[in-house]
Design a protein around this motif. Structure first.
Motif, PDB file in Angstrom:
ATOM      1  N   TYR A   1      10.683  10.583  17.973  1.00  0.00           N
ATOM      2  CA  TYR A   1      12.007  11.207  18.033  1.00  0.00           C
ATOM      3  C   TYR A   1      12.846  10.813  16.825  1.00  0.00           C
ATOM      4  CZ  TYR A   1      16.221  13.062  20.283  1.00  0.00           C
ATOM      5  OH  TYR A   1      17.342  13.776  20.590  1.00  0.00           O
ATOM      6  N   ASP A   2      12.594   9.607  16.284  1.00  0.00           N
ATOM      7  CA  ASP A   2      13.444   9.077  15.222  1.00  0.00           C
ATOM      8  C   ASP A   2      12.699   8.754  13.932  1.00  0.00           C
ATOM      9  OD1 ASP A   2      16.153   9.064  15.767  1.00  0.00           O
ATOM     10  OD2 ASP A   2      16.329   6.914  15.501  1.00  0.00           O
ATOM     11  N   GLY A   3      11.402   9.017  13.871  1.00  0.00           N
ATOM     12  CA  GLY A   3      10.655   8.696  12.660  1.00  0.00           C
ATOM     13  C   GLY A   3       9.350   9.465  12.589  1.00  0.00           C
ATOM     14  N   GLU A   4       8.528   9.127  11.611  1.00  0.00           N
ATOM     15  CA  GLU A   4       7.259   9.823  11.406  1.00  0.00           C
ATOM     16  C   GLU A   4       6.172   8.822  11.049  1.00  0.00           C
ATOM     17  OE1 GLU A   4       8.902  12.520   8.398  1.00  0.00           O
ATOM     18  OE2 GLU A   4       8.438  14.189   9.754  1.00  0.00           O
ATOM     19  N   PHE A   5       4.915   9.248  11.238  1.00  0.00           N
ATOM     20  CA  PHE A   5       3.766   8.412  10.947  1.00  0.00           C
ATOM     21  C   PHE A   5       3.032   8.950   9.727  1.00  0.00           C
ATOM     22  CE2 PHE A   5       4.742   7.423  15.276  1.00  0.00           C
ATOM     23  CZ  PHE A   5       4.347   6.090  15.461  1.00  0.00           C
ATOM     24  N   TYR A   6       2.532   8.023   8.904  1.00  0.00           N
ATOM     25  CA  TYR A   6       1.821   8.372   7.673  1.00  0.00           C
ATOM     26  C   TYR A   6       0.505   7.631   7.630  1.00  0.00           C
ATOM     27  CZ  TYR A   6       6.406  10.092   6.151  1.00  0.00           C
ATOM     28  OH  TYR A   6       7.591  10.767   6.049  1.00  0.00           O
ATOM     29  N   LEU A   7      -0.477   8.256   7.024  1.00  0.00           N
ATOM     30  CA  LEU A   7      -1.780   7.658   6.847  1.00  0.00           C
ATOM     31  C   LEU A   7      -1.851   7.037   5.457  1.00  0.00           C
ATOM     32  CD1 LEU A   7      -4.530   7.270   8.260  1.00  0.00           C
ATOM     33  CD2 LEU A   7      -5.275   9.402   7.158  1.00  0.00           C
TER      34      LEU A   7
ATOM     35  N   GLN B   1       0.864  -1.180   0.000  1.00  0.00           N
ATOM     36  CA  GLN B   1       0.000   0.000   0.000  1.00  0.00           C
ATOM     37  C   GLN B   1       0.902   1.232   0.000  1.00  0.00           C
ATOM     38  OE1 GLN B   1      -3.128  -0.069   2.972  1.00  0.00           O
ATOM     39  NE2 GLN B   1      -3.317  -2.290   2.890  1.00  0.00           N
ATOM     40  N   LEU B   2       1.399   1.583  -1.158  1.00  0.00           N
ATOM     41  CA  LEU B   2       2.463   2.580  -1.267  1.00  0.00           C
ATOM     42  C   LEU B   2       1.969   4.022  -1.333  1.00  0.00           C
ATOM     43  CD1 LEU B   2       4.812   0.702  -3.789  1.00  0.00           C
ATOM     44  CD2 LEU B   2       5.057   0.911  -1.308  1.00  0.00           C
ATOM     45  N   ASN B   3       0.662   4.256  -1.255  1.00  0.00           N
ATOM     46  CA  ASN B   3       0.189   5.638  -1.375  1.00  0.00           C
ATOM     47  C   ASN B   3       0.644   6.509  -0.207  1.00  0.00           C
ATOM     48  OD1 ASN B   3      -1.584   4.910   0.717  1.00  0.00           O
ATOM     49  ND2 ASN B   3      -3.198   4.348  -0.747  1.00  0.00           N
ATOM     50  N   TRP B   4       1.038   5.913   0.898  1.00  0.00           N
ATOM     51  CA  TRP B   4       1.507   6.697   2.049  1.00  0.00           C
ATOM     52  C   TRP B   4       2.815   7.427   1.721  1.00  0.00           C
ATOM     53  CZ3 TRP B   4       6.267   5.621   4.129  1.00  0.00           C
ATOM     54  CH2 TRP B   4       6.830   4.373   3.828  1.00  0.00           C
ATOM     55  N   LEU B   5       3.562   6.897   0.742  1.00  0.00           N
ATOM     56  CA  LEU B   5       4.845   7.511   0.383  1.00  0.00           C
ATOM     57  C   LEU B   5       4.673   8.918  -0.181  1.00  0.00           C
ATOM     58  CD1 LEU B   5       6.638   4.455  -1.274  1.00  0.00           C
ATOM     59  CD2 LEU B   5       7.324   5.644   0.824  1.00  0.00           C
ATOM     60  N   THR B   6       3.525   9.207  -0.754  1.00  0.00           N
ATOM     61  CA  THR B   6       3.292  10.525  -1.350  1.00  0.00           C
ATOM     62  C   THR B   6       2.493  11.448  -0.439  1.00  0.00           C
ATOM     63  OG1 THR B   6       1.309   9.690  -2.477  1.00  0.00           O
ATOM     64  CG2 THR B   6       3.382   9.573  -3.685  1.00  0.00           C
ATOM     65  N   SER B   7       2.195  10.993   0.765  1.00  0.00           N
ATOM     66  CA  SER B   7       1.424  11.823   1.698  1.00  0.00           C
ATOM     67  C   SER B   7       2.351  12.543   2.658  1.00  0.00           C
ATOM     68  CB  SER B   7       0.418  10.969   2.463  1.00  0.00           C
ATOM     69  OG  SER B   7       1.091  10.022   3.279  1.00  0.00           O
ATOM     70  N   GLU B   8       1.826  13.580   3.304  1.00  0.00           N
ATOM     71  CA  GLU B   8       2.581  14.323   4.293  1.00  0.00           C
ATOM     72  C   GLU B   8       2.536  13.585   5.636  1.00  0.00           C
ATOM     73  OE1 GLU B   8       4.397  17.131   4.006  1.00  0.00           O
ATOM     74  OE2 GLU B   8       4.055  17.013   1.836  1.00  0.00           O
ATOM     75  N   PRO B   9       3.616  13.618   6.402  1.00  0.00           N
ATOM     76  CA  PRO B   9       3.577  12.969   7.722  1.00  0.00           C
ATOM     77  C   PRO B   9       2.573  13.650   8.637  1.00  0.00           C
ATOM     78  CG  PRO B   9       5.574  14.286   7.480  1.00  0.00           C
ATOM     79  CD  PRO B   9       4.924  14.251   6.131  1.00  0.00           C
ATOM     80  N   LEU B  10       1.969  12.883   9.524  1.00  0.00           N
ATOM     81  CA  LEU B  10       1.008  13.414  10.471  1.00  0.00           C
ATOM     82  C   LEU B  10       1.710  14.257  11.533  1.00  0.00           C
ATOM     83  CD1 LEU B  10      -1.199  10.236  11.047  1.00  0.00           C
ATOM     84  CD2 LEU B  10      -1.733  12.193   9.591  1.00  0.00           C
ATOM     85  N   GLN B  11       1.017  15.278  12.018  1.00  0.00           N
ATOM     86  CA  GLN B  11       1.518  16.064  13.132  1.00  0.00           C
ATOM     87  C   GLN B  11       1.387  15.251  14.424  1.00  0.00           C
ATOM     88  OE1 GLN B  11       3.011  19.122  12.759  1.00  0.00           O
ATOM     89  NE2 GLN B  11       2.795  18.589  10.583  1.00  0.00           N
ATOM     90  N   PRO B  12       2.203  15.559  15.446  1.00  0.00           N
ATOM     91  CA  PRO B  12       2.166  14.762  16.683  1.00  0.00           C
ATOM     92  C   PRO B  12       0.775  14.597  17.275  1.00  0.00           C
ATOM     93  CG  PRO B  12       4.065  16.213  16.698  1.00  0.00           C
ATOM     94  CD  PRO B  12       3.266  16.575  15.475  1.00  0.00           C
ATOM     95  N   ASN B  13      -0.013  15.672  17.337  1.00  0.00           N
ATOM     96  CA  ASN B  13      -1.349  15.554  17.916  1.00  0.00           C
ATOM     97  C   ASN B  13      -2.267  14.709  17.036  1.00  0.00           C
ATOM     98  OD1 ASN B  13      -1.281  17.584  15.963  1.00  0.00           O
ATOM     99  ND2 ASN B  13      -3.073  18.623  16.830  1.00  0.00           N
ATOM    100  N   GLN B  14      -2.013  14.699  15.733  1.00  0.00           N
ATOM    101  CA  GLN B  14      -2.806  13.868  14.829  1.00  0.00           C
ATOM    102  C   GLN B  14      -2.488  12.385  15.014  1.00  0.00           C
ATOM    103  OE1 GLN B  14      -1.451  15.927  11.176  1.00  0.00           O
ATOM    104  NE2 GLN B  14      -3.623  16.322  10.743  1.00  0.00           N
ATOM    105  N   VAL B  15      -1.232  12.097  15.284  1.00  0.00           N
ATOM    106  CA  VAL B  15      -0.811  10.697  15.447  1.00  0.00           C
ATOM    107  C   VAL B  15      -1.548  10.062  16.620  1.00  0.00           C
ATOM    108  CG1 VAL B  15       1.119   9.165  15.996  1.00  0.00           C
ATOM    109  CG2 VAL B  15       1.467  11.096  14.450  1.00  0.00           C
ATOM    110  N   GLU B  16      -1.521  10.731  17.748  1.00  0.00           N
ATOM    111  CA  GLU B  16      -2.187  10.214  18.943  1.00  0.00           C
ATOM    112  C   GLU B  16      -3.677  10.014  18.698  1.00  0.00           C
ATOM    113  OE1 GLU B  16      -3.297  11.991  23.259  1.00  0.00           O
ATOM    114  OE2 GLU B  16      -1.243  12.361  22.564  1.00  0.00           O
TER     115      GLU B  16
END
Length: 337
Positions: free
Chosen positions: A328-334, A232-247
């Motif tokens: 601290y070392d990575g990011e989350f993507y939807l 499911q590679l569409n996450w590669l073209t999306s912007e990373p979520l902000q910290p409050n969005q991740v939670e």
């Protein structure tokens, strides 16, 4: 007559002395096995580490009684990491693991944990990895080889295999993959850690559940379907979520597909990895405390709560790691279907 009397008396004393030695010897032999067994169960970790581990196991047992019934085995990780691997077993079956670390202030931290029989540092995983390199434990021992368990926050767990006749091998302890030796050699130095961007434990901003005077409590484990981010590679073209969005996404959007990516360091984290669940940890409240945030929907986390995020679980070990530690070392993507 006097000479015979002295000789007899001396002989009697000698026999009594030998008898006392035999009695002491038998007494020592009767206690030795017990002392030896006691030493073998605790020599791998200090008593304080065992006490902290038992506290975490009791908390996990609130939602899974197997943890409380399990026997714990301790293995030092290092050198220089100030961490211990704890395997939880019921008879011959593993039910999970913990990794316990010490921060710069001397406090114990629950760096990560896993559920089920697919655990880190599995002997089966190691054996298969060595076989692919035409090696085995016996051949390593024969040439004076050395095997050590290593750990670097937030997700790098690996074996270092040293052989006097060859360069060291570095094997991922979650999947058995061979890791690049040049980068790992630099990682083993302080300057290497900083250049590579791997998190140093003394730089973490209190992301793990710490030792304290109060017993921890946990929410139930909330699982979500694991998936393969490479399909499911569409996450590669999306912007990373902000910290409050991740939670928010992790706790309140169970149908969403989330991916954790450490960018160029994914090779060392077995990533990118799917978010496959979460569990909240919190310091036990007293009667004077507020409402427990574990049961307070939509309010986020207070300063005493730690959100552990489950990663992997489809083709790899499911590992629960503090959210702050991961961010601290990575990011989350939807990932959107």
């Amino acid at each position: 007559m006097k000479i015979r009397y002295r000789t007899k008396r001396t002989s009697t004393r000698h026999h009594i002395y030998i008898l006392l030695l035999l009695m002491i010897g038998f007494a020592h032999l009767s206690f030795w096995p017990t002392a030896q067994v006691a030493a073998s169960t605790s020599r791998m970790a200090p008593m304080a580490v065992e006490q902290f581990a038992q506290q975490q196991v009791n908390a996990l047992g609130a939602s899974n009684p197997d943890w409380v019934a399990a026997k714990l085995e301790y293995f030092p990780l290092g050198p220089g990491t100030h961490s211990w691997l704890v395997h939880a077993n019921i008879q011959d079956k593993r039910i999970g693991y913990l990794i316990i670390s010490i921060n710069a202030q001397g406090e114990f931290l629950l760096s990560e944990y896993g559920l089920g029989d697919h655990v880190l540092y599995s002997n089966d995983t190691l054996g298969q990895a060595l076989e692919r390199q035409n090696l085995n434990i016996d051949s390593l021992k024969a040439v004076g080889g050395k095997l050590s368990l290593q750990y670097a926050a937030p997700l790098l767990a690996y074996w270092k295999v040293e052989d006097a006749n060859h360069s060291a091998l570095y094997i991922d302890a979650s999947n058995g993959d061979l890791l690049p030796s040049g980068i790992l050699e630099r990682l083993e130095t302080n300057s290497g850690k900083q250049k590579l961007g791997f998190t140093e434990q003394n730089k973490l901003q209190e992301p793990q559940f710490k030792s304290s005077g109060k017993a921890p409590i946990t929410s139930p484990v909330h699982l979500r379907p694991a998936f393969d981010p490479s399909l499911q590679l569409n996450w590669l073209t999306s912007e990373p979520l902000q910290p409050n969005q991740v939670e928010q996404e992790i706790q309140h959007s169970p149908a969403s597909a989330l991916v954790f990516s450490a960018g160029e360091h994914n090779l060392f984290y077995g990533g990118p990895l799917p978010v496959s669940g979460y569990q909240l940890w919190h310091t036990e409240k007293t009667s004077k405390d507020h409402t427990d945030p574990i049961n307070k929907p939509g309010s986020g986390l207070d300063s005493d709560s730690v959100l552990y995020v489950g990663l992997g679980g489809l083709n790899s070990t499911q590992r629960f790691v503090p959210l702050n530690k991961l961010m601290y070392d990575g990011e989350f993507y939807l990932s959107r279907p």
